[in-house]
Design a protein around this motif. Structure first.
Motif, mmCIF file in Angstrom:
data_model
loop_
_atom_site.group_PDB
_atom_site.id
_atom_site.type_symbol
_atom_site.label_atom_id
_atom_site.label_comp_id
_atom_site.label_asym_id
_atom_site.label_seq_id
_atom_site.Cartn_x
_atom_site.Cartn_y
_atom_site.Cartn_z
ATOM 1 N N GLN A 180 33.569 32.147 42.574
ATOM 2 C CA GLN A 180 32.829 31.013 42.409
ATOM 3 C C GLN A 180 32.917 30.220 41.653
ATOM 4 O OE1 GLN A 180 28.697 31.737 43.824
ATOM 5 N NE2 GLN A 180 29.202 32.630 45.827
ATOM 6 N N ARG B 60 33.572 21.444 45.632
ATOM 7 C CA ARG B 60 31.878 21.642 46.095
ATOM 8 C C ARG B 60 31.603 22.630 46.998
ATOM 9 N NH1 ARG B 60 33.331 15.972 48.537
ATOM 10 N NH2 ARG B 60 35.294 17.029 48.653
ATOM 11 N N GLY B 61 31.204 23.998 46.446
ATOM 12 C CA GLY B 61 30.990 25.326 47.221
ATOM 13 C C GLY B 61 30.104 24.839 48.265
ATOM 14 N N ASP C 253 29.090 30.531 35.742
ATOM 15 C CA ASP C 253 28.744 29.500 36.286
ATOM 16 C C ASP C 253 28.990 29.173 37.751
ATOM 17 O OD1 ASP C 253 27.698 26.713 36.708
ATOM 18 O OD2 ASP C 253 29.522 25.799 35.865
ATOM 19 N N ARG D 56 34.111 26.383 41.027
ATOM 20 C CA ARG D 56 33.307 25.179 40.335
ATOM 21 C C ARG D 56 33.993 24.619 39.266
ATOM 22 N NH1 ARG D 56 28.114 24.545 41.099
ATOM 23 N NH2 ARG D 56 27.481 24.324 38.943
ATOM 24 N N ASN E 70 27.716 29.466 41.944
ATOM 25 C CA ASN E 70 27.057 28.691 42.855
ATOM 26 C C ASN E 70 25.510 28.608 42.655
ATOM 27 O OD1 ASN E 70 25.479 27.065 44.722
ATOM 28 N ND2 ASN E 70 26.920 27.682 46.373
#
Length: 314
Positions: free
Chosen positions: A199, A208-209, A148, A203, A150
């Motif tokens: 990443q 909040r990438g 999961d 998440r 970005n």
């Protein structure tokens, strides 16, 4: 046939059409241009209709049509425009292939490639558009599959495919060959997989990438100024630069500007700052004729070293 029509010998036809006697005889033997009549001694004779038929065969052969296609036209199994359209399409493929081979040869000449490099360049360069996309999609599937990460970034990767033009420049061929090697490199795939896992972990923690993108301009501007001023990342003068940037990250992500934030930021920089990832986008830009973005390698290397130094001092 009208008995008053003139009849021509093979020699007459050769002089009128520019074809050799041997070629005309071959066309007669294969039934493409059969003789109209024969003399008592067995010599072939041709009337004006046979001459016109021979002239058509010659023209179609000069255009590159093969004998089976010409036979279908002559026997009205296919219309001339259908055969011409099919042949024009085939020629277009051949033209693209020749242009690509020319670009490969020019690239080989410019970089003094070895025979092995030339074979690799030719192998990768002659891949179809579909095959090139499949190669890149396989890379994305292996590095980001099942995670999961970005979603906006993955979607951007999948939409940005290498598209060699019909007549590529040598540097575009070289860029595609390098990109093709890069996406098949197990070490690069492993590095990108680690980035994707990082990443995904961020998440999962509610990070909040997308906000990292907004901070890139700030990092470029602040560190660009430090580089221009000759500030070394390990010097005391680098401390206010690092403080300004960690404060910006803390405000953006609503976290305290403490050692934990700086360790998180250093881990992210060390994971993401693989120069091959930047090279991937540079090569893609060259292949597709896009503007090549300014390199941020020096900026993030400075940031990483300066941040590591500050943490070591804590």
């Amino acid at each position: 046939m009208d008995g008053n029509d003139p009849l021509y010998s093979i020699g007459d036809l050769a002089r009128r059409t520019g074809l050799t006697v041997k070629t005309i005889r071959f066309y007669a033997d294969t039934g493409l241009v059969p003789p109209t009549d024969r003399t008592p001694a067995g010599y072939r004779r041709y009337d004006v209709r046979a001459l016109a038929r021979l002239d058509l065969v010659r023209t179609l052969r000069e255009l590159g049509l093969d004998l089976p296609a010409i036979r279908r036209v002559l026997e009205r199994e296919a219309s001339l425009h259908e055969v011409a359209a099919a042949h024009a399409e085939a020629l277009e493929v051949q033209i693209r292939t020749l242009r690509l081979r020319r670009a490969v040869l020019l690239a080989v000449a410019q970089r003094s490639s070895s025979p092995e490099e030339m074979r690799l360049m030719h192998k990768l360069a002659k891949l179809s558009d579909v095959e090139r996309r499949r190669l890149v999609h396989d890379f994305i599937d292996e590095t980001f599959g099942g995670l999961d990460a970005n979603p906006e970034f993955v979607a951007m990767l999948r939409s940005a495919m290498p598209e060699l033009p019909d007549e590529p420049r040598p540097e575009q061929v070289e860029a595609w060959v390098e990109l093709g090697e890069l996406v098949q490199d197990p070490d690069f795939r492993a590095a990108v997989r680690r980035m994707a896992e990082h990443q995904a972990a961020e998440r999962a923690d509610g990070d909040r990438g997308g906000l990292h993108v907004a901070l890139t301009g700030t990092v470029r501007s602040v560190i660009g100024g430090a580089l221009a001023a000759g500030v070394a990342p390990g010097s005391a003068d680098a401390s206010p630069v690092v403080d300004a940037l960690t404060a910006a990250y803390a405000e953006t992500f609503e976290r305290p500007d403490d050692a934990a934030l700086r360790r998180w930021l250093l881990t992210r920089l060390e994971t993401a700052n693989d120069q091959r990832a930047e090279r991937y986008w540079q090569l893609l830009a060259v292949i597709n004729g896009w503007p090549v973005q300014e390199s941020l390698r020096e900026v993030f290397e400075w940031f990483t070293e300066a941040l590591r130094t500050r943490l070591a001092e804590c």
